[in-house]
Scaffold this motif. Structure first.
Motif, PDB file in Angstrom:
ATOM      1  N   GLY A 188       0.818  -1.204   0.000  1.00 30.45           N
ATOM      2  CA  GLY A 188       0.000   0.000   0.000  1.00 30.45           C
ATOM      3  C   GLY A 188       0.857   1.261   0.000  1.00 30.45           C
ATOM      4  O   GLY A 188       0.626   2.179  -0.802  1.00 30.45           O
ATOM      5  N   ALA A 189       1.876   1.309   0.865  1.00 31.22           N
ATOM      6  CA  ALA A 189       2.736   2.492   0.939  1.00 31.22           C
ATOM      7  C   ALA A 189       3.427   2.723  -0.414  1.00 31.22           C
ATOM      8  O   ALA A 189       3.543   3.860  -0.873  1.00 31.22           O
ATOM      9  N   GLY A 190       3.855   1.641  -1.046  1.00 28.66           N
ATOM     10  CA  GLY A 190       4.505   1.751  -2.364  1.00 28.66           C
ATOM     11  C   GLY A 190       3.567   2.326  -3.406  1.00 28.66           C
ATOM     12  O   GLY A 190       3.955   3.178  -4.212  1.00 28.66           O
TER      13      GLY A 190
ATOM     14  N   VAL B  57     -10.418   3.338  -5.890  1.00 30.72           N
ATOM     15  CA  VAL B  57     -10.017   2.802  -4.578  1.00 30.72           C
ATOM     16  C   VAL B  57      -9.160   1.568  -4.822  1.00 30.72           C
ATOM     17  O   VAL B  57      -9.586   0.633  -5.490  1.00 30.72           O
ATOM     18  N   ILE B  58      -7.937   1.593  -4.288  1.00 31.06           N
ATOM     19  CA  ILE B  58      -7.020   0.461  -4.426  1.00 31.06           C
ATOM     20  C   ILE B  58      -6.872  -0.207  -3.064  1.00 31.06           C
ATOM     21  O   ILE B  58      -6.416   0.428  -2.111  1.00 31.06           O
ATOM     22  N   GLU B  59      -7.261  -1.453  -2.969  1.00 30.53           N
ATOM     23  CA  GLU B  59      -7.199  -2.172  -1.681  1.00 30.53           C
ATOM     24  C   GLU B  59      -5.920  -2.988  -1.600  1.00 30.53           C
ATOM     25  O   GLU B  59      -5.605  -3.768  -2.503  1.00 30.53           O
ATOM     26  N   ALA B  60      -5.162  -2.799  -0.499  1.00 27.84           N
ATOM     27  CA  ALA B  60      -3.922  -3.565  -0.271  1.00 27.84           C
ATOM     28  C   ALA B  60      -3.854  -3.947   1.209  1.00 27.84           C
ATOM     29  O   ALA B  60      -2.875  -3.656   1.902  1.00 27.84           O
ATOM     30  N   ILE B  61      -4.939  -4.563   1.718  1.00 24.34           N
ATOM     31  CA  ILE B  61      -4.980  -4.994   3.129  1.00 24.34           C
ATOM     32  C   ILE B  61      -4.599  -6.478   3.208  1.00 24.34           C
ATOM     33  O   ILE B  61      -4.176  -7.065   2.211  1.00 24.34           O
ATOM     34  N   VAL B  62      -4.770  -7.081   4.374  1.00 24.86           N
ATOM     35  CA  VAL B  62      -4.377  -8.490   4.573  1.00 24.86           C
ATOM     36  C   VAL B  62      -5.016  -9.412   3.532  1.00 24.86           C
ATOM     37  O   VAL B  62      -6.128  -9.175   3.074  1.00 24.86           O
TER      38      VAL B  62
ATOM     39  N   ASN C  80      -5.431  -5.487  -4.828  1.00 27.77           N
ATOM     40  CA  ASN C  80      -4.049  -5.840  -5.162  1.00 27.77           C
ATOM     41  C   ASN C  80      -3.746  -7.290  -4.768  1.00 27.77           C
ATOM     42  O   ASN C  80      -2.588  -7.687  -4.663  1.00 27.77           O
ATOM     43  N   THR C  81      -4.774  -8.090  -4.532  1.00 28.23           N
ATOM     44  CA  THR C  81      -4.556  -9.473  -4.099  1.00 28.23           C
ATOM     45  C   THR C  81      -3.626 -10.248  -5.031  1.00 28.23           C
ATOM     46  O   THR C  81      -3.668 -10.065  -6.244  1.00 28.23           O
ATOM     47  N   SER C  82      -2.828 -11.143  -4.431  1.00 24.55           N
ATOM     48  CA  SER C  82      -1.949 -11.998  -5.236  1.00 24.55           C
ATOM     49  C   SER C  82      -2.595 -13.341  -5.511  1.00 24.55           C
ATOM     50  O   SER C  82      -2.288 -13.984  -6.505  1.00 24.55           O
ATOM     51  N   SER C  83      -3.456 -13.788  -4.592  1.00 24.41           N
ATOM     52  CA  SER C  83      -3.876 -15.186  -4.686  1.00 24.41           C
ATOM     53  C   SER C  83      -5.377 -15.437  -4.611  1.00 24.41           C
ATOM     54  O   SER C  83      -5.810 -16.563  -4.810  1.00 24.41           O
ATOM     55  N   LEU C  84      -6.165 -14.399  -4.303  1.00 25.05           N
ATOM     56  CA  LEU C  84      -7.615 -14.623  -4.192  1.00 25.05           C
ATOM     57  C   LEU C  84      -8.306 -14.272  -5.505  1.00 25.05           C
ATOM     58  O   LEU C  84      -7.897 -13.328  -6.182  1.00 25.05           O
ATOM     59  N   PRO C  85      -9.372 -15.029  -5.867  1.00 21.95           N
ATOM     60  CA  PRO C  85     -10.092 -14.680  -7.095  1.00 21.95           C
ATOM     61  C   PRO C  85     -10.749 -13.298  -6.977  1.00 21.95           C
ATOM     62  O   PRO C  85     -11.409 -13.004  -5.983  1.00 21.95           O
ATOM     63  N   ILE C  86     -10.548 -12.446  -7.982  1.00 20.53           N
ATOM     64  CA  ILE C  86     -11.111 -11.089  -7.976  1.00 20.53           C
ATOM     65  C   ILE C  86     -12.645 -11.177  -7.930  1.00 20.53           C
ATOM     66  O   ILE C  86     -13.299 -10.417  -7.208  1.00 20.53           O
ATOM     67  N   GLY C  87     -13.210 -12.124  -8.681  1.00 19.84           N
ATOM     68  CA  GLY C  87     -14.665 -12.277  -8.714  1.00 19.84           C
ATOM     69  C   GLY C  87     -15.249 -12.543  -7.331  1.00 19.84           C
ATOM     70  O   GLY C  87     -16.331 -12.055  -7.005  1.00 19.84           O
ATOM     71  N   ASP C  88     -14.532 -13.312  -6.505  1.00 26.43           N
ATOM     72  CA  ASP C  88     -15.013 -13.616  -5.148  1.00 26.43           C
ATOM     73  C   ASP C  88     -15.033 -12.357  -4.277  1.00 26.43           C
ATOM     74  O   ASP C  88     -15.919 -12.172  -3.440  1.00 26.43           O
ATOM     75  N   ILE C  89     -14.028 -11.501  -4.457  1.00 25.79           N
ATOM     76  CA  ILE C  89     -13.979 -10.259  -3.669  1.00 25.79           C
ATOM     77  C   ILE C  89     -15.071  -9.308  -4.177  1.00 25.79           C
ATOM     78  O   ILE C  89     -15.826  -8.730  -3.392  1.00 25.79           O
TER      79      ILE C  89
ATOM     80  N   GLY D 150      -8.909  -6.340 -10.746  1.00 23.26           N
ATOM     81  CA  GLY D 150      -7.681  -6.554  -9.982  1.00 23.26           C
ATOM     82  C   GLY D 150      -6.616  -5.613 -10.523  1.00 23.26           C
ATOM     83  O   GLY D 150      -6.585  -5.323 -11.727  1.00 23.26           O
ATOM     84  N   LEU D 151      -5.778  -5.093  -9.623  1.00 24.41           N
ATOM     85  CA  LEU D 151      -4.649  -4.260 -10.041  1.00 24.41           C
ATOM     86  C   LEU D 151      -3.465  -4.765  -9.236  1.00 24.41           C
ATOM     87  O   LEU D 151      -3.291  -4.405  -8.080  1.00 24.41           O
ATOM     88  N   HIS D 152      -2.692  -5.655  -9.857  1.00 23.96           N
ATOM     89  CA  HIS D 152      -1.652  -6.380  -9.132  1.00 23.96           C
ATOM     90  C   HIS D 152      -0.279  -5.760  -9.352  1.00 23.96           C
ATOM     91  O   HIS D 152       0.306  -5.886 -10.419  1.00 23.96           O
ATOM     92  N   PHE D 153       0.195  -5.063  -8.308  1.00 29.07           N
ATOM     93  CA  PHE D 153       1.529  -4.451  -8.330  1.00 29.07           C
ATOM     94  C   PHE D 153       2.553  -5.462  -7.824  1.00 29.07           C
ATOM     95  O   PHE D 153       2.200  -6.465  -7.210  1.00 29.07           O
TER      96      PHE D 153
END
Ligand code: NAI
Length: 313
Positions: free
Chosen positions: A27-29, A104-109, A135-144, A156-159
Motif C-alpha cells: 500500500g505504501a509503495g 479505490v485500491i485495496e492492499a490490506i491483509v 491488489n490481491t496476489s492469490s484470491l479470485p477477484i470475482g469472489d472479492i 484486480g490491479l496487481h503491483f
C-alpha cells in the motif's frame, strides 16, 4: 464487430483522487508512485501507528529517489519530497476516503472475508462511478467483487514488490469488468510510469502462475537430491539469465507467503485444486514451521543475519 464497436465507444474515467487502503509494504509503495505521478492520494489504515509506519516507508524511499534526481541540490531535493508528501492525506476512515475518490485500491491483509467486508462497506459509501480494485496476489477477484453491487466497476490491479522499482502491473478483468474500467486502469498505471498487462481472473494471473510452479519444482529438485540449492540458483542465474535463483527469490518473497499461496490454490483455488505442480513441499513446510520465512526473519534457505532484511546477502 460488436467487440470493436464496444471498445471504441468506451470512455475513460478521469481519476483525480485515489484512495489506497492498507499502508503496509504494498500500500505504501502504491501511495508513493501515485503521489509522485501527480495524483492526490488518501492513505488509509486501521490505526494512526500503522499510517505512521507507511509514511516512514514512503519518506525513506523518496529520499533515495531525491538523492539520485537532485544529487547535491539539497533545496531541490527537499522541495521534491515536500511536493509529493503534500498530495498524500492520511486517514483511518476508509468510507469517507472512498467517498471522495474515483479509484479505490485495496492492499490490506490477504483474507477473503476481511476484503469482502471492507468492500461491502465501501460499496455503500462511495459514488456509483468509483472504481474498486484489489491488489490481491492469490484470491479470485470475482469472489472479492461479489461483496459489492458494482461488478462492472471492479477489477484486480496487481503491483509487484518493491512497487517504486517494479515496472509491471497486471490488470485483472473479470467477465463483468467494463471496457471503460479497463482503459481507465491502463491510463492510470501508465501515468504512474508502469507497464500494464491484461489477464483474466485466473489463479496466479500471469507472473505467479508461471513463477510459483517453477519455485515448487526447484524445491522438489533439491528434495529428490538431484542438485543442491546453491547449484540450482547458480544454474538459473547463469544459464537462464534470471537476476535471482529460485531459492534467493523465495527468500525475498517470503516462505510463509509462498506456502500460503500454494495451499490456497491447492485446496480451494479455482482451476488448480489438487494440482501436483503446487502440492505441498516438505522442505518448505519445515522451514516455515521453524519460523524461517526468508529475508524478513533473517533466515530462510540462506542466512541474512546482520545484513538487514532489505539489503543484499
Ligand atoms: P502488509 O501486512 O505489509 O500490509 C497490510 C496493511 O493493511 C497493514 O498495515 C494493516 O494494518 C492494513 N489493514 C489490514 N486490514 C485493514 C482494514 N480492514 N482496513 C484498513 N487497513 C487494513 O501486507 P502487504 O504485503 O502490503 O500485502 C497487502 C496485499 O497486497 C495483500 O493482498 C497481498 O496479497 C498483496 N500483494 C503482496 C505482495 C508482496 O510482495 N508482499 C505483492 C503483490 C500483492
Amino acid at each position: 464487430a460488436s467487440r470493436i464497436l464496444a471498445a471504441s465507444m468506451s470512455t475513460v474515467t478521469e481519476v483525480k483522487k485515489i484512495t489506497v487502503i492498507g499502508s503496509g509494504l504494498m500500500g505504501a509503495g502504491v501511495v508513493q508512485v501515485a503521489a509522485q505521478s501527480g495524483y492526490h492520494v488518501n492513505m488509509v489504515d486501521l490505526k494512526e501507528d500503522f499510517l505512521a509506519k507507511g509514511e516512514k516507508i514512503i519518506t525513506s524511499s523518496l529520499k533515495r529517489v531525491a538523492k539520485k534526481k537532485y544529487a547535491d541540490d539539497a533545496a531541490g531535493s527537499q522541495k521534491f519530497i515536500d511536493d509529493v508528501m503534500s498530495r498524500i492525506t492520511l486517514s483511518t476512515n476508509s468510507e469517507k476516503a472512498a467517498a471522495e475518490s474515483q479509484l479505490v485500491i485495496e492492499a490490506i491483509v490477504e483474507n477473503l472475508k476481511t476484503k469482502q467486508a471492507l468492500f461491502k462497506a465501501l460499496d455503500a459509501a462511495a459514488p456509483q462511478e468509483t472504481i474498486f480494485v484489489s491488489n490481491t496476489s492469490s484470491l479470485p477477484i470475482g469472489d472479492i467483487a461479489s461483496a459489492t453491487s458494482r461488478l462492472d466497476r471492479f477489477a484486480g490491479l496487481h503491483f509487484f514488490n518493491p512497487v517504486p522499482q517494479m515496472k509491471l502491473v497486471e490488470i485483472i478483468r473479470t467477465a463483468e469488468t467494463s471496457e471503460d474500467v479497463f482503459h481507465t486502469l491502463a491510463t492510470v498505471t501508465k501515468k504512474m510510469g508502469k507497464v500494464p498487462v491484461a489477464c483474466k481472473d485466473t489463479p496466479g494471473f500471469i507472473v505467479n502462475r508461471l513463477l510459483v510452479p517453477y519455485m515448487m519444482e526447484s524445491l522438489r529438485l533439491v528434495e529428490r537430491g538431484d542438485a543442491s540449492m546453491q547449484d540450482v540458483d547458480v544454474a538459473m542465474k547463469l544459464g537462464a539469465g534470471y537476476p535471482m535463483g529460485p531459492f534467493e527469490l523465495m527468500d525475498y518473497v517470503g516462505l510463509d507467503t509462498i506456502k500460503f499461496i500454494t495451499e490456497g490454490w491447492y485446496k480451494s483455488g479455482k482451476g488448480l485444486v489438487g494440482d501436483k505442480l503446487i502440492a505441498p513441499s516438505p522442505l518448505l513446510e519445515r522451514l516455515v514451521a521453524e519460523g524461517n520465512f526468508g529475508r524478513k526473519s533473517g533466515k530462510g534457505f540462506y542466512s541474512y543475519e546482520g545484513v538487514g532484511a532489505d539489503k543484499g546477502k
